[in-house]
Design an enzyme around this catalytic site. Structure first.
Site, short mmCIF file in Angstrom:
data_model
loop_
_atom_site.label_atom_id
_atom_site.label_comp_id
_atom_site.label_asym_id
_atom_site.label_seq_id
_atom_site.Cartn_x
_atom_site.Cartn_y
_atom_site.Cartn_z
N HIS A 69 33.35 -9.53 -12.28
CA HIS A 69 33.38 -8.71 -13.50
C HIS A 69 34.50 -7.66 -13.39
CE1 HIS A 69 28.90 -9.74 -13.53
NE2 HIS A 69 29.32 -10.23 -14.68
N GLY B 83 35.75 -14.87 -18.19
CA GLY B 83 35.95 -15.51 -16.90
C GLY B 83 35.94 -17.04 -17.02
N GLN B 84 36.87 -17.68 -16.32
CA GLN B 84 36.90 -19.15 -16.29
C GLN B 84 35.63 -19.72 -15.68
OE1 GLN B 84 40.19 -21.15 -14.07
NE2 GLN B 84 38.60 -22.70 -13.77
N GLN C 42 31.79 -21.67 -22.11
CA GLN C 42 31.59 -20.46 -22.92
C GLN C 42 32.93 -19.95 -23.46
OE1 GLN C 42 28.62 -17.21 -22.07
NE2 GLN C 42 30.41 -16.25 -21.20
N MET D 67 31.32 -16.02 -7.47
CA MET D 67 30.49 -14.81 -7.63
C MET D 67 29.71 -14.92 -8.93
SD MET D 67 33.01 -11.82 -6.42
CE MET D 67 33.66 -11.84 -4.76
#
Ligand code: AMP
Length: 284
Positions: free
Chosen positions: A37, A149-150, A155, A186
């Site tokens: 993040h 994020g990839q 999404q 992560m």
């Protein structure tokens, strides 16, 4: 860092910033923040005067109520991490603030096949819920750029589609997946893994890496089968292992050796569902 709990106050503040000509980068999250993040926060800070992070565990995107109940909440830690990362604004709304009229949605977002394959297939209603919350958040924040994020590949595609559907002038920046030293992507859900599960969890990355290193032109059946067996032998209950076109996630059964691909997997370790993906380089 300024913390807003009310949409109206946040909107008014952002309005003033926009009048001053300041650009806003937006990082929507469900909290239990980790370095992945924070990498999105840093990406936003490079290109925007204001970086805004939202922490909201959105009930409408959980197809499994138990998953929602068990989703980790770490508000104090999140605030600490965001302060340290020099994030400018945290939006921390309640469910009532985002859904003043209740959580049932009248809108159906036309996501096409994205809704029926992979995550869409195994988590019915999930992407409608994602769109529902993101339309609301985007209409509150009106960011110049949205950082995603990839890690959540499908999404990202869904949100690109949403932005087209609601015709919002927002740029989408997709940031690479941050991983632990053993390759595990992560994820807030990793907090729910016990020690033996955590040791096994890297298996999902290893299966995708196996595909990346061994894929050859022709049928993809054998390699998918082998990757699935690897995961099962590692103690995973597999939802899917798939190879798709990187461009639109269309499933690929036969590879021409040229089309850019992405390998994706979703699997449970006991109660915890993990997802991951890897782009497959096609330089050969
Ligand atoms: P979440 O809190 O899981 O909803 O994720 C919020 C945003 O962070 C999404 O855009 C995710 O794709 C992104 N994200 C989650 N994990 C990672 C990671 N390991 N590396 C980079 N971005 C991530």
């Amino acid at each position: 860092m300024i913390i807003f709990k009310r949409a109206r106050e946040l909107r008014a503040y952002l309005h003033k910033m926009k009048d001053k000509g300041l650009k806003t980068g937006f990082v929507p999250t469900m909290g239990a923040l980790h370095q992945g993040h924070l990498s999105l926060i840093r990406a936003s800070q490079k290109h925007n005067e204001i970086t805004l992070c939202s922490v909201f565990v959105n009930p409408t995107q959980f197809n499994d109520p138990k998953d929602f109940e068990k989703y980790p909440v770490r508000t104090e830690d999140d605030i600490y991490l965001l302060e340290r990362a020099a994030c400018d604004i945290l939006f921390l709304p309640t469910v009532g603030e985002i859904y003043p009229g209740g959580i049932t949605s009248g809108t159906h977002y036309a996501l096409g096949n994205l809704e029926n394959i992979l995550e869409g297939m195994y988590r019915p209603g999930h992407f409608q819920g994602v769109c529902q919350v993101m339309e609301r958040l985007l209409n509150i924040v009106h960011p110049d750029c949205l950082y995603l994020g990839q890690k959540d590949y499908q999404q990202c595609m869904v949100l690109k589609r949403l932005v087209e559907l609601i015709q919002l002038p927002v740029r989408i920046e997709i940031c690479p997946t941050l991983r632990e030293s053993d390759g595990l992507a992560m994820s807030s859900r990793n907090l729910r893994l016990n020690v033996p599960e955590r040791e096994k969890a890297t298996g999902i990355f290893k299966a995708l890496e196996f595909i990346r290193q061994n894929i050859e032109p022709g049928t993809t059946n054998h390699i998918l089968y082998d990757a699935q067996v690897m995961l099962s032998q590692n103690g995973f209950k597999v939802d899917y292992v798939a190879i798709s076109k990187a461009e639109n996630l269309e499933l690929v059964n036969h590879w021409d050796g040229k089309t850019p691909l992405v390998a994706l997997a979703a699997a449970f370790l006991n109660q915890v569902r993990l997802i991951d993906n890897l782009l497959l380089e096609t330089s050969n």
